[in-house]
Design a protein around this motif. Structure first.
Motif, PDB file in Angstrom:
ATOM      1  N   PRO A  89       0.859  -1.187   0.000  1.00  0.00           N
ATOM      2  CA  PRO A  89       0.000   0.000   0.000  1.00  0.00           C
ATOM      3  C   PRO A  89       0.898   1.241   0.000  1.00  0.00           C
ATOM      4  CG  PRO A  89      -0.627  -1.548   1.731  1.00  0.00           C
ATOM      5  CD  PRO A  89       0.682  -2.016   1.197  1.00  0.00           C
ATOM      6  N   THR A  90       0.714   2.106  -0.989  1.00  0.00           N
ATOM      7  CA  THR A  90       1.637   3.238  -1.151  1.00  0.00           C
ATOM      8  C   THR A  90       0.845   4.521  -1.341  1.00  0.00           C
ATOM      9  OG1 THR A  90       3.300   1.798  -2.164  1.00  0.00           O
ATOM     10  CG2 THR A  90       3.541   4.171  -2.521  1.00  0.00           C
ATOM     11  N   GLU A  91       1.225   5.535  -0.570  1.00  0.00           N
ATOM     12  CA  GLU A  91       0.567   6.835  -0.645  1.00  0.00           C
ATOM     13  C   GLU A  91       1.600   7.915  -0.936  1.00  0.00           C
ATOM     14  OE1 GLU A  91      -2.475   9.677   1.954  1.00  0.00           O
ATOM     15  OE2 GLU A  91      -1.422   8.010   2.939  1.00  0.00           O
ATOM     16  N   VAL A  92       1.277   8.785  -1.889  1.00  0.00           N
ATOM     17  CA  VAL A  92       2.083   9.969  -2.154  1.00  0.00           C
ATOM     18  C   VAL A  92       1.326  11.172  -1.611  1.00  0.00           C
ATOM     19  CG1 VAL A  92       3.133  11.447  -3.906  1.00  0.00           C
ATOM     20  CG2 VAL A  92       3.114   8.964  -4.233  1.00  0.00           C
ATOM     21  N   ILE A  93       1.955  11.898  -0.707  1.00  0.00           N
ATOM     22  CA  ILE A  93       1.358  13.111  -0.152  1.00  0.00           C
ATOM     23  C   ILE A  93       2.164  14.299  -0.656  1.00  0.00           C
ATOM     24  CG2 ILE A  93       0.808  14.395   1.946  1.00  0.00           C
ATOM     25  CD1 ILE A  93       0.503  11.723   3.388  1.00  0.00           C
ATOM     26  N   THR A  94       1.497  15.184  -1.413  1.00  0.00           N
ATOM     27  CA  THR A  94       2.164  16.343  -1.988  1.00  0.00           C
ATOM     28  C   THR A  94       1.733  17.594  -1.230  1.00  0.00           C
ATOM     29  OG1 THR A  94       2.163  15.304  -4.180  1.00  0.00           O
ATOM     30  CG2 THR A  94       2.542  17.681  -4.090  1.00  0.00           C
ATOM     31  N   TYR A  95       2.715  18.347  -0.760  1.00  0.00           N
ATOM     32  CA  TYR A  95       2.448  19.615  -0.073  1.00  0.00           C
ATOM     33  C   TYR A  95       2.627  20.742  -1.095  1.00  0.00           C
ATOM     34  CZ  TYR A  95       2.877  16.632   4.022  1.00  0.00           C
ATOM     35  OH  TYR A  95       2.703  15.616   4.934  1.00  0.00           O
ATOM     36  N   GLU A  96       1.531  21.305  -1.544  1.00  0.00           N
ATOM     37  CA  GLU A  96       1.560  22.293  -2.607  1.00  0.00           C
ATOM     38  C   GLU A  96       2.336  23.548  -2.182  1.00  0.00           C
ATOM     39  OE1 GLU A  96       0.682  21.571  -5.524  1.00  0.00           O
ATOM     40  OE2 GLU A  96      -0.350  19.686  -5.075  1.00  0.00           O
TER      41      GLU A  96
END
Length: 298
Positions: A207-214
């Motif tokens: 299970p893989t999540e990419v969290i992008t902080y704009e």
């Protein structure tokens, strides 16, 4: 904090680990942070440093923070171990290979799993920038098998602004979750490629999540209060790791066959337009909350 040494392999390339008999060994320097209460086995974390080297306000800060949260923390000093800790980023990148840093990370995992105050089934890894890339690579079973054929395996992977350099032809993982944290303005990574890597990991079983902080830059958890330019970036360096552990340039015909060809390949694909670093306290707080959530779930 205790300063310790642990013995592990020191390969130039990952392929050198196949067979394993002739791989040189090295005494790896590390810092061990212990929680106040170790009466029962604790969860643990390996910390893989960024290309900027071991920093008090990054790797050591996480060692202190996580030990205060009840974790046994091992902060690896891959660059200091090999005598380039006080050199610049270019010298460190050219002197210490990804295969060496992976060896350090898996040696740290083996060391922690053997400690009586550690729960061997609850050991995670976190890393920053270059160490973030190592954190992602450590999720692949092909690479874990090269260093630790009989286990153990990491239970969670959290990558802070990890480099987007390698993809594997065999994406199989042991299944541990992976979290990749990136800034939307980070020009040291290829954001589309980060998502391709995440897709690989999901396809492989994690299970893989990419969290992008704009609107956030590289190393938001650092000390730079004004935007600082770094004079080279690696977002155009795209490598492919084969099932035979061979490494090639995706954009050309170059093969990584040793230390010199590795240096030539990195130099060829390094972008002199660089990238920026800027501290952001809110993002630091938010990303650290994510980190603690992912580690608590181990």
């Amino acid at each position: 904090m205790q300063t310790i040494t642990i013995t592990g392999p020191n390969p130039d390339l990952i392929h050198d680990m196949i067979g394993g008999e002739d791989v040189p060994r090295i005494e790896i320097e590390a810092e061990l942070y212990l929680p106040d209460d170790t009466s029962a086995p604790c969860p643990a974390v390996v910390v893989s440093e960024g290309l900027g080297g071991l920093q008090d306000k990054r790797e050591r800060d996480y060692g202190r923070m996580l030990s205060n949260e009840g974790y046994v923390v091992l902060v690896i000093d891959s660059f200091g171990t090999r005598g380039v800790g006080s050199n610049g980023d270019f010298i460190r990148a050219m002197s210490v290979t990804e295969a060496m840093m992976l060896g350090d990370a898996f040696t740290g995992l083996r060391y922690l799993a053997g400690r009586p105050d550690v729960d061997a089934g609850r050991i995670g890894i976190i890393g920053f920038s270059y160490g973030g890339m190592i954190t992602q690579l450590a999720a692949y079973e092909q690479l874990a098998r090269a260093y630790l054929p009989d286990g153990p395996r990491f239970a969670a992977h959290v990558s802070y602004y990890g480099c987007s350099i390698p993809r594997l032809e065999d994406p199989t993982t042991p299944g541990a979750p992976v979290t990749i944290l990136i800034g939307g303005n980070d020009r040291n990574v290829s954001i589309p490629r980060v998502h391709d890597i995440a897709t690989d990991l999901r396809r492989g079983g994690s299970p893989t999540e990419v969290i992008t902080y704009e609107d956030i830059y590289h190393q938001w958890d650092g000390t730079d209060e004004t935007r600082r330019w770094v004079p080279a970036n690696l977002r155009k360096l795209h490598l492919r790791v084969g099932r035979d552990y061979g490494i090639r340039d995706e954009k050309g015909s170059m093969q990584m066959q040793g230390r010199w060809s590795r240096r030539a390949l990195i130099a060829r694909r390094t972008d002199p337009r660089g990238y920026h670093i800027l501290r952001d306290r809110l993002t630091t707080r938010n990303s650290n909350e994510v980190l603690l959530e992912r580690l608590q779930a181990m």
